[in-house]
Design a protein around this motif. Structure first.
Motif, PDB file in Angstrom:
ATOM      1  N   THR A 122      35.197  38.587  42.222  1.00  0.00           N
ATOM      2  CA  THR A 122      35.582  39.395  40.563  1.00  0.00           C
ATOM      3  C   THR A 122      36.803  39.444  40.730  1.00  0.00           C
ATOM      4  N   VAL A 123      37.682  38.552  41.235  1.00  0.00           N
ATOM      5  CA  VAL A 123      39.017  38.146  40.245  1.00  0.00           C
ATOM      6  C   VAL A 123      39.295  36.909  39.781  1.00  0.00           C
ATOM      7  N   GLU A 125      38.886  33.070  38.794  1.00  0.00           N
ATOM      8  CA  GLU A 125      39.030  32.693  37.473  1.00  0.00           C
ATOM      9  C   GLU A 125      37.898  30.604  37.471  1.00  0.00           C
ATOM     10  N   CYS A 128      34.858  35.117  37.709  1.00  0.00           N
ATOM     11  CA  CYS A 128      35.003  36.409  38.324  1.00  0.00           C
ATOM     12  C   CYS A 128      34.576  36.923  36.409  1.00  0.00           C
ATOM     13  N   ARG A 129      34.581  35.903  35.140  1.00  0.00           N
ATOM     14  CA  ARG A 129      34.004  37.020  33.975  1.00  0.00           C
ATOM     15  C   ARG A 129      32.470  36.080  34.447  1.00  0.00           C
ATOM     16  N   ALA A 132      31.431  39.938  35.954  1.00  0.00           N
ATOM     17  CA  ALA A 132      31.381  40.707  34.876  1.00  0.00           C
ATOM     18  C   ALA A 132      30.416  41.061  34.155  1.00  0.00           C
ATOM     19  N   ARG A 160      46.987  42.031  36.740  1.00  0.00           N
ATOM     20  CA  ARG A 160      45.909  41.467  36.295  1.00  0.00           C
ATOM     21  C   ARG A 160      45.278  41.774  37.405  1.00  0.00           C
ATOM     22  N   THR A 161      45.463  41.779  39.020  1.00  0.00           N
ATOM     23  CA  THR A 161      44.042  42.074  39.384  1.00  0.00           C
ATOM     24  C   THR A 161      44.028  43.149  39.590  1.00  0.00           C
ATOM     25  N   THR A 163      44.027  45.729  36.774  1.00  0.00           N
ATOM     26  CA  THR A 163      43.417  45.800  36.180  1.00  0.00           C
ATOM     27  C   THR A 163      41.943  45.959  35.920  1.00  0.00           C
ATOM     28  N   GLN A 164      41.659  44.230  36.349  1.00  0.00           N
ATOM     29  CA  GLN A 164      40.194  43.950  36.741  1.00  0.00           C
ATOM     30  C   GLN A 164      39.685  44.571  37.714  1.00  0.00           C
ATOM     31  N   ARG A 167      38.851  47.666  36.017  1.00  0.00           N
ATOM     32  CA  ARG A 167      37.260  48.399  34.902  1.00  0.00           C
ATOM     33  C   ARG A 167      35.926  48.139  35.568  1.00  0.00           C
TER      34      ARG A 167
END
Length: 321
Positions: A122-123, A125, A128-129, A132, A160-161, A163-164, A167
């Motif tokens: 989930t975090v 790259e 993770c996109r 989501a 950043r993590t 925030t991910q 969300r």
């Protein structure tokens, strides 16, 4: 369809214990949840990213033996991910990772009752996109569950993590995190404060595990605390994943999963919430008593539950178990 879809990493854990030679085991937090649910006699589809190599074939054989359906597209990585776990004298693990996380396309799965993800998937790259986007796609039919299971060794940008993760918390119905996760994410807040704040952003249930101090859960009805079970800890590998599988299974037994049950889940009362957390604590306790991520099957878990409730003078186990 009365199935679970689990999305996330599968890897090989290279485990190093003091004074012993290293050993290799199949691992990965989402994989463990998939296997745990299958051992609890749930139908499970698993979407991951492993290589067509000896370690990848070991993972594929392992999930197949557990009754988990590995989805098409899962064997497309350049190499199978590896995590090196170093266990201290108390059995707690620290990790180093070699993982390249990609997911291609959407799984061919119709209307699962629950979709679970978490941890690295989930975090990291770029995969993770995709994770989501899949959660958004399945939210119309399924309960979404999420375990951040923070792996700090892989994280280079704390803000950043965070925030991910927050969300994904807001998009989820059921969130489970450890107190260690919450202290890493919000070092200036108590786990209780973070759980209460998260519960107001979207989830119906937020559960926090606290190791030897048990677990607590927050919902619209209030909060409950469940003590840890007295056990001889061999190691903690897979303990949180076993808890997560036990929690999903308990809510499933209460017929609270699926998008059409979202309001019923949000209205869960404290007795049923406590029973669900008790079932999850029991699953976790049975795992830490053994070396490695050995998640209990239903017969083992239910026998332990029955013995526990007899010991407390109760004739019947709770409905959630």
């Amino acid at each position: 369809m009365n199935r679970a879809l689990i999305i996330g990493e599968a890897l090989i854990d290279v485990v190093q214990r003091e004074g012993r030679p290293s050993s290799e085991h199949v691992g990965g937090s989402p994989l463990n949840v998939a296997v745990g649910l299958s051992r609890l006699e749930r139908d499970v589809d698993f979407l991951t990213s492993i290589g067509d190599d000896s370690r990848g074939r070991r993972i594929a054989d392992y999930v197949a033996a557990a009754g988990v359906h590995l989805l098409d597209g899962s064997v497309a990585a350049r190499r199978t991910p590896v995590a090196r776990a170093v266990l201290d004298a108390a059995g707690s693990a620290t990790y180093e990772f070699d993982i390249d996380w990609h997911l291609d396309g959407a799984p061919d799965v119709d209307a699962p009752v629950v979709v679970h993800t978490g941890s690295i998937a989930t975090v990291l790259e770029p995969g993770c996109r995709t994770v989501a986007a899949l959660l958004d796609a399945y939210r119309g039919s399924a309960t979404i569950s999420f375990d951040p299971n923070v792996r700090a060794a892989l994280i280079t940008d704390h803000g950043r993590t965070r925030t991910q993760i927050e969300r994904l918390v807001a998009r989820s119905d059921v969130v489970k995190a450890s107190d260690e996760d919450l202290r890493w994410l919000a070092p200036d807040s108590t786990p209780e404060d973070v759980a209460q704040r998260w519960s107001m952003t979207g989830p119906a249930v937020v559960v926090v595990t606290m190791g030897g101090d048990g677990a607590f859960a927050v919902s619209a009805a209030g909060s409950v605390r469940v003590p840890a079970r007295p056990v001889q800890v061999v190691d903690t590998v897979g303990a949180g994943d076993s808890f997560m599988a036990g929690l999903i299974d308990a809510l499933w037994s209460l017929d609270l999963l699926g998008a059409e049950r979202r309001e019923q889940l949000r209205a869960i009362d404290l007795d049923r919430l406590a029973a669900s957390v008790e079932a999850a604590v029991l699953s976790s306790a049975l795992t830490v008593e053994q070396a490695g991520a050995v998640l209990p099957d239903r017969a083992t878990r239910d026998a332990a539950a029955l013995e526990s409730h007899r010991g407390r003078g109760r004739e019947d186990p709770p409905a959630a178990s």
